[in-house]
Each structure stands twice: as C-alpha cells, then as structure tokens.
Design a protein around this motif. Structure first.
Motif, mmCIF file in Angstrom:
data_model
loop_
_atom_site.group_PDB
_atom_site.id
_atom_site.type_symbol
_atom_site.label_atom_id
_atom_site.label_comp_id
_atom_site.label_asym_id
_atom_site.label_seq_id
_atom_site.Cartn_x
_atom_site.Cartn_y
_atom_site.Cartn_z
ATOM 1 N N PRO A 1 43.240 2.534 85.361
ATOM 2 C CA PRO A 1 41.952 2.452 84.672
ATOM 3 C C PRO A 1 41.996 1.394 83.576
ATOM 4 O O PRO A 1 42.951 1.326 82.803
ATOM 5 N N VAL A 2 40.972 0.562 83.539
ATOM 6 C CA VAL A 2 40.816 -0.432 82.477
ATOM 7 C C VAL A 2 39.546 -0.059 81.736
ATOM 8 O O VAL A 2 38.448 -0.126 82.291
ATOM 9 N N TYR A 3 39.691 0.342 80.480
ATOM 10 C CA TYR A 3 38.565 0.907 79.732
ATOM 11 C C TYR A 3 37.897 -0.151 78.862
ATOM 12 O O TYR A 3 38.563 -0.893 78.145
ATOM 13 N N VAL A 4 36.562 -0.180 78.944
ATOM 14 C CA VAL A 4 35.763 -1.052 78.093
ATOM 15 C C VAL A 4 34.810 -0.156 77.302
ATOM 16 O O VAL A 4 34.000 0.563 77.900
ATOM 17 N N PRO A 5 34.893 -0.168 75.972
ATOM 18 C CA PRO A 5 34.049 0.740 75.188
ATOM 19 C C PRO A 5 32.585 0.301 75.172
ATOM 20 O O PRO A 5 32.281 -0.898 75.070
ATOM 21 N N LEU A 6 31.707 1.268 75.304
ATOM 22 C CA LEU A 6 30.285 1.029 75.071
ATOM 23 C C LEU A 6 30.049 0.920 73.573
ATOM 24 O O LEU A 6 30.780 1.512 72.766
ATOM 25 N N ARG A 7 29.020 0.189 73.186
ATOM 26 C CA ARG A 7 28.737 -0.035 71.765
ATOM 27 C C ARG A 7 27.993 1.160 71.186
ATOM 28 O O ARG A 7 26.912 1.524 71.649
ATOM 29 N N VAL A 8 28.589 1.753 70.181
ATOM 30 C CA VAL A 8 28.017 2.917 69.496
ATOM 31 C C VAL A 8 27.158 2.429 68.339
ATOM 32 O O VAL A 8 27.523 1.455 67.667
ATOM 33 N N PRO A 9 25.985 3.032 68.049
ATOM 34 C CA PRO A 9 25.517 4.308 68.587
ATOM 35 C C PRO A 9 24.569 4.196 69.775
ATOM 36 O O PRO A 9 24.122 5.224 70.298
ATOM 37 N N GLU A 10 24.238 2.982 70.242
ATOM 38 C CA GLU A 10 23.295 2.863 71.356
ATOM 39 C C GLU A 10 23.973 3.114 72.698
ATOM 40 O O GLU A 10 23.309 3.387 73.688
ATOM 41 N N PHE A 11 25.298 2.976 72.753
ATOM 42 C CA PHE A 11 26.078 3.143 73.980
ATOM 43 C C PHE A 11 25.620 2.151 75.055
ATOM 44 O O PHE A 11 25.408 2.501 76.216
ATOM 45 N N THR A 12 25.467 0.911 74.631
ATOM 46 C CA THR A 12 25.117 -0.178 75.532
ATOM 47 C C THR A 12 26.375 -0.962 75.904
ATOM 48 O O THR A 12 27.320 -1.048 75.110
#
Length: 385
Positions: free
Chosen positions: A139-150
């Motif tokens: 798994p290669v994880y890319v974080p969503l942008r908080v707080p919009e989770f985009t």
C-alpha cells in the motif's frame, strides 16, 4: 512431533475498530452511532419480495456463479438509467458478490501481485490495507487534505510509478462524507492515461449525495471506465447491510479475472435475496429518494448538536459525519471515543482507525443512518458532554 508454528500474515492487525466499538456499546447499553448500519428495516416491498421468493420452489439452491441473470439484467438497466452510459453487458461485465467487501477482496486478489504497489487515499476504510498486504501488495498512502478531505492530485502524480498496479478511490467517502467532483475524476483520468494501473472505484454510497450535488461515477468517464472495477452495495442502498449483497461492474476482460477469484471465494450469493432485489430494482423510487432521505437525517443531527461543544465538519455525502472535540478534551481519539461510550452512552468511531499509522487529528465519526428518535436521544446525551 510438535505442532507447526503458525506465523501470522497480519501480525499487526487486531479486531476491527467497528467490532470493538459495537461490542463496547452493547456492554455499556450505549446508542451505537459507531458502526455504519441503520436501525430501521429495509423497504417493505423488499422484505415482502424476500418472503415471497423464500416460499418459491427452486429458489433455495445455488444461484449461477456470476449472479442471477435477471438481477444482472436489472443492474444493467439501472446503471444505464442513472449514469447515462451504455448499459453494461449483464453476461460479461456484472458480477453479484457477497457484499462490496467480497467484491473488493476479489478485485485485489485478481489484480495485485507480490511487490505491486496500490495507491490508497487516506483516511480509508480499514479493510483496504490488510487486503492489499494479503496479496503481497504494497500500500502506498496519499493523505487527503483535511478538513475538506480533498485529494492532492500533485501528490498522487508524484507517487504514481511503473510499479503502481492499482489506484483505489472511494466516493462518497467513508469516513468523511467528501464527494469527488467531475473535475477530480477528469484529473484522475489524465493522470492514469499514461500508466498501466487499474482503478478500483468504491461507490457504495453512490445514492447518498446532498445539497444538490451529483455523484460522479468512474463509469461516466470513458478513460476511467476502461480500466475500472466499480463497486456498489445493495446493503447500503436498501438499508439491508446484513444481506451482504453487492456487485462489481468492469470491462469483460477484467470481469473474467474477478470471477476467477469469486468462484472460489463465495461462488454464489443467496438466491432468494437476489430474486427479491431484482424485483425491487424495477422501481427506482427507493434510490431516487435516498438523497433527500439522508440529507434530512444529516440536517436533523447537525441541528440537534448546534448547542453542543462538538464541531461537526461538512458532510456532502454518505451517512457519516466527522466532528472535532477539542473544546471538550485533549485526549487521543480512541481514548475519547471509549470514554464517550462509557460515560455518555453514545458510541462513535475514532478517525485514527482509518489511517495506516494511526494518525490522530482529534476527530470522531458519527453514523446518522438512524431513526429520528435515536438521533434525538443521542444528541441530548452529547449536548451534556
């Protein structure tokens, strides 16, 4: 001779947080806003259809491995009507599975080889990572942008490589309720255009999009559809999570590989349930009314919490809402969720459970797929915290 020693394939994985919090809720007599299931029954037309088919001779043996032909045909018609696309071939492009969970596992088992990389946007449903690793994938994880989770598409582009075998997306998103836009999908199509990566699009909350927005399926973007496995869930759409019936739509060559796994994983799904679902799919009213149905619940719950010290984040889709609790406590989210269950009598999910490294941002998840009286009583307790 001594017994062989069993070495775990997932030594760092314990019992799912959903089971843990639901068990704690039961022990404490708490209102369960943790696990994502409704506390109301499926539509009467569906339960009556199930009873009718349970009394029908010949509906108690194995269904065909890909799913009942009449159900796959109904799925095909519904997909074309909802998304304005060419109807997927029910014989070669639709597979009925034991929930979207089985579909997801079957896709990963069919596609991912040892050493392959799978790109995951997180927070992500806790099944994703372990299921990838069980196939020998990375798994290669890319974080969503908080707080919009985009999504940060530049970051996605940076980690895409010839080793990327599969990209996984989830819209509407669990746990945040975020919804990918048409531009998001178009951007993703551009990023994947020069790659050999497949796409798994988890769309189980497809009919729960609010405030006049639309759900944008991978099926609507030709450049995505040709490389996509699109997952849907009857359990979510018909308030029947315990039925465990979902399906996967994919091009014929990809569907053939999913079926190679599916036939040895579950082989076939409950025959009476498939007949019942085929009956009700002929009436689109149930899924057409879901956006208003769940938006009312979302808005009711948000209104009831206005005088609390929880700060709800926007939830444009799904039946989940996230909240910050920093005005109440500086505890970690797991400790706070457990204390809330024991002392307040409301069970929630700590959002750190959706991050592979347990990233704690002081967020908890509520499920608002509950009766009005359940939400009202839960909010009364939460407002006293």
């Amino acid at each position: 001779m001594p017994l062989p020693l069993l070495t775990s394939k997932l030594p760092d994985v314990g019992t799912s947080i959903f089971s843990v919090m639901s068990q704690l809720a039961a022990e404490c007599g708490a209102i369960n806003l943790a696990q994502g299931f409704p506390d109301y029954d499926p539509p009467q037309a569906l339960t009556e259809a199930l009873a009718r088919h349970a009394r029908t001779s010949g509906h108690h043996q194995y269904a065909p491995m890909p799913g009942l032909p009449r159900l796959r045909e109904a799925i095909s018609r519904k997909t074309a009507a909802v998304y304005g696309v060419a109807a997927p071939n029910p014989d070669t492009e639709i597979t009925v599975t034991s929930g979207a969970t089985e579909a997801l596992y079957a896709v990963l088992a069919a596609v991912v080889r040892p050493g392959d990389e799978v790109l995951v946007l997180e927070p992500a449903y806790d099944l994703y990572g372990p299921a990838i690793r069980l196939q020998g994938g990375i798994p290669v994880y890319v974080p969503l942008r908080v707080p919009e989770f985009t999504p940060d598409w530049d970051q996605v582009k940076a980690v895409l490589s010839p080793r990327t075998r599969l990209v996984m997306i989830n819209t509407p998103h669990n746990p945040s309720g975020a919804v990918l836009t048409a531009q998001d999908m178009a951007t993703l199509a551009e990023l994947l255009a020069g790659s050999s990566a497949f796409l798994l699009s988890d769309e189980v909350y497809e009919h729960m999009v609010f405030d006049g927005q639309q759900h944008h399926s991978a099926l609507q973007f030709a450049a995505l559809a040709e490389r996509s496995f699109v997952l849907s869930s009857f359990g979510k759409t018909y308030h029947a999570t315990g039925w465990k019936v979902g399906y996967c739509i994919a091009p014929a060559a990809l569907t053939a590989e999913v079926r190679r796994v599916h036939q040895f994983l579950t082989f076939a799904v409950s025959t009476p349930a498939q007949h019942a679902l085929a009956d009700v799919l002929a009436d689109p009213e149930q899924y057409q009314t879901l956006p208003d149905f769940y938006q009312q619940k979302r808005d009711l719950f948000a209104g009831l919490l206005q005088n609390s010290r929880f700060d709800l984040l926007p939830s444009p889709g799904s039946y989940f809402a996230l909240a910050r609790y920093h005005r109440i406590s500086q505890e970690g989210d797991l400790a706070f969720a457990q204390r809330l269950t024991r002392e307040c009598g409301v069970a929630v999910i700590p959002v750190s459970a959706f991050y592979h490294d347990g990233l704690d941002q002081g967020l908890i998840r509520f499920c608002f797929a509950k009766r009005a009286e359940t939400l009202t009583l839960a909010a009364e307790r939460l407002c006293q915290v």
